[in-house]
Design an enzyme around this catalytic site. Structure first.
Site, PDB file in Angstrom:
ATOM      1  N   GLU A 203       0.827  -1.228   0.000  1.00 14.99           N
ATOM      2  CA  GLU A 203       0.000   0.000   0.000  1.00 14.99           C
ATOM      3  C   GLU A 203       0.851   1.263   0.000  1.00 14.99           C
ATOM      4  O   GLU A 203       0.634   2.169   0.816  1.00 14.99           O
ATOM      5  CB  GLU A 203      -0.965  -0.008   1.193  1.00 14.99           C
TER       6      GLU A 203
ATOM      7  N   GLU B 127      -5.569  -8.215  -0.624  1.00 16.18           N
ATOM      8  CA  GLU B 127      -6.305  -7.934   0.618  1.00 16.18           C
ATOM      9  C   GLU B 127      -7.751  -7.656   0.234  1.00 16.18           C
ATOM     10  O   GLU B 127      -8.010  -6.707  -0.528  1.00 16.18           O
ATOM     11  CB  GLU B 127      -5.731  -6.720   1.368  1.00 16.18           C
TER      12      GLU B 127
HETATM   13  O1  AHR Z   1      -5.336  -5.947   6.755  1.00 19.48           O
HETATM   14  C1  AHR Z   1      -5.233  -4.847   7.604  1.00 19.48           C
HETATM   15  C2  AHR Z   1      -4.469  -3.679   6.970  1.00 19.48           C
HETATM   16  O2  AHR Z   1      -5.227  -3.192   5.899  1.00 19.48           O
HETATM   17  C3  AHR Z   1      -3.146  -4.020   6.344  1.00 19.48           C
HETATM   18  O3  AHR Z   1      -2.098  -3.977   7.247  1.00 19.48           O
HETATM   19  C4  AHR Z   1      -2.981  -2.921   5.320  1.00 19.48           C
HETATM   20  O4  AHR Z   1      -2.228  -3.334   4.213  1.00 19.48           O
HETATM   21  C5  AHR Z   1      -4.402  -2.554   4.972  1.00 19.48           C
HETATM   22  O5  AHR Z   1      -4.615  -1.180   5.035  1.00 19.48           O
END
Ligand code: AHR
Length: 501
Positions: free
Chosen positions: A173, A292
């Site tokens: 990210e 994610e």
């Molecule tokens: O999954 C939780 C968080 O969400 C992770 O650390 C990050 O990559 C995202 O913002």
């Protein structure tokens, strides 16, 4: 009663079902690692301190890959802290989650856990506070057979064979201002390209993932992908996407249609990647790593990290408790990921244990399945062969966020070897069932059908350690006659129909 028709035809093939669609994620965050996968005092713990009950549930869930060690955590992580004799490992501040990491679990422990769980590790390197050299060092430690300082260090630490990690995330990210070492698209694109180029000098066949957008709502969404791929197109294979959804202000209708946004996300990123491809006049295609995705109630207090002088080890963080509607949305997101199997080559449900997770644990005690466990486990188990797009003819309803959305959404898989077909479908209607006719005239060999549904008259029902079985997939009548199957999908439900010869 409302009605819908689903037409299944093997000619509607999108691509193969990819096992990597059913990946998950273990981050050093809250209780995901400590008291999640690792709990030395637990009665089922092995010699490394890994909980056997969690490994069993991970296998039951059908997880393929597991991304590690973050997440936001990775952008401040020094992997060297987590290898070698435990008594010599330093405790460190984890700035991402305002916690202390005792470094009792590191690369070697994670690789042993992955081997025991039967999952493929997917590693992330720190491109927040670190760069090309540290990524190369970790790669050498993990993948070089021996005869060099870091590969021999791994061998001395007990791993004679290299881990041969195939998939590597180039940071996490990096578009987010919350990220340690946050960068502009141009800065990150250059760093990703140079890190990838150097890593490929060690092993040209690695599968490398550049950071895409951390949500489709980011102000830089689209432009970020264009610039990053403009810099790194030749060096990487995949671009990441992250998406979390939640029911906002009681707007269940929009929430249930969250997959509309995921469809839009995938289609926008692939269009952007293909535009860069056209400009570069190359035949190479960039695919998506949706590494994610989940339901996450980010505004709840449970998501707020500690503050001030409080830097706890493994605090309770992001421990969302999921209800039936959340499970239906998770199932629908899986439907959307599957129907883009031509471009989504990898995905990770974030996360695996305790932290926005399908599996929950009590420290030293019980473990249980959240509602979202079931759609994932069923899809991982029954999606076999090719993905077929389903022609859905369904009534629509109005949503505040996405305009008109279909009441029913579905995807199918077809196993050419056995002839079996599985249909995954959600009913987003809140007030009653929808009668669905599944037209399988293009698959004349099908003779039998069984179906299950996951639902509850109260869609806010939530599993606990005391009761995780009131809502599980239960049989649903699904008569098949004249190559048409009829099934009544209950309100707010996740459904699986399996047809065979
Ligand atoms: O999954 C939780 C968080 O969400 C992770 O650390 C990050 O990559 C995202 O913002």
């Amino acid at each position: 009663m409302q009605t819908a028709t689903l037409t299944i035809d093997p000619a509607f093939r999108v691509g193969p079902v990819r096992r990597r669609t059913f990946g998950s994620f273990v981050e050093h965050l809250g209780r995901c690692v400590y008291t999640g996968i690792h709990d030395p005092g637990h009665p089922t713990a092995d010699a490394d301190g890994f909980r056997g009950d969690v490994i069993d549930l991970t296998q039951e869930l059908g997880v393929s890959t597991v991304r590690y060690p973050g997440g936001n955590f990775v952008s401040g992580y020094r992997w060297e802290d987590g290898v070698g004799p435990r008594e010599l490992r330093p405790a460190r501040l984890d700035l991402a989650w305002h916690s202390t990491d005792p470094n009792l679990v590191g690369v070697d422990e994670f690789m042993r856990w992955a081997a025991r769980a039967g999952v493929e590790p997917m590693m992330a390197v720190n491109l927040g506070t670190r760069g090309v050299q540290e990524a190369l060092d970790l790669l050498e430690y993990c993948n070089v057979r021996g005869g060099t300082r870091l590969s021999d260090q791994r061998r001395a630490n007990g791993a004679a064979e290299p881990y041969d990690v195939r998939m590597w995330c180039l940071g996490n990210e990096m578009d987010g201002p919350w990220q340690i070492g946050h960068k502009t698209a141009h800065e990150y694109g250059r760093l990703a390209a140079e890190t990838a180029r150097a890593m490929r000098m060690v092993d040209p066949d690695l599968e490398l993932v550049a950071c895409g957008s951390s949500s489709s709502a980011m102000p830089t969404f689209g432009e970020w992908e264009r610039v990053v791929l403009g810099e790194a197109y030749e060096q990487v294979d995949l671009i990441s996407a992250h998406a979390y959804y939640f029911e906002e202000d009681g707007d269940l209708g929009s929430f249930l249609a969250s997959a509309v946004d995921l469809d839009h996300f995938v289609e926008s990123v692939t269009a952007t990647a293909d535009a860069v491809r056209a400009r570069k006049k190359t035949s190479k295609r960039i695919h998506l790593s949706f590494d994610e995705w989940n339901v996450w109630y980010q505004k709840r207090a449970a998501s707020r990290p500690p503050t001030g002088h409080d830097w706890p080890v493994a605090p309770v963080l992001l421990e969302d408790r999921y209800n039936v509607a959340d499970a239906v949305v998770v199932g629908n997101l899986l439907i959307a990921l599957l129907r883009h199997t031509d471009r989504v080559h990898s995905a990770s449900l974030a996360q695996l244990v305790n932290v926005i997770a399908p599996i929950m644990t009590e420290p030293g005690g019980r473990s249980w399945r959240q509602t979202i466990f079931h759609p994932f486990a069923q899809a991982a188990r029954y999606a076999v062969g090719d993905v077929l797009r389903v022609a859905v003819d369904a009534p629509t309803y109005e949503t505040a966020k996405f305009g008109d959305a279909a009441l029913v959404d579905a995807v199918a898989t077809h196993d050419a070897e056995s002839g079996a077909v599985t249909v995954f479908a959600v009913n987003r209607a809140q007030t009653g069932p929808v009668r669905v006719e599944v037209d399988v005239r293009s698959l004349p060999g099908l003779r039998t059908a069984t179906a299950t549904t996951l639902c509850h008259p109260d869609h806010t029902w939530t599993a606990t350690a005391d009761d995780d079985t009131t809502v599980v997939p239960r049989a649903l009548p699904a008569p098949l006659a004249d190559m048409r199957l009829t099934v009544e999908l209950p309100a707010v439900s996740w459904n699986v129909v399996r047809l065979a010869g």
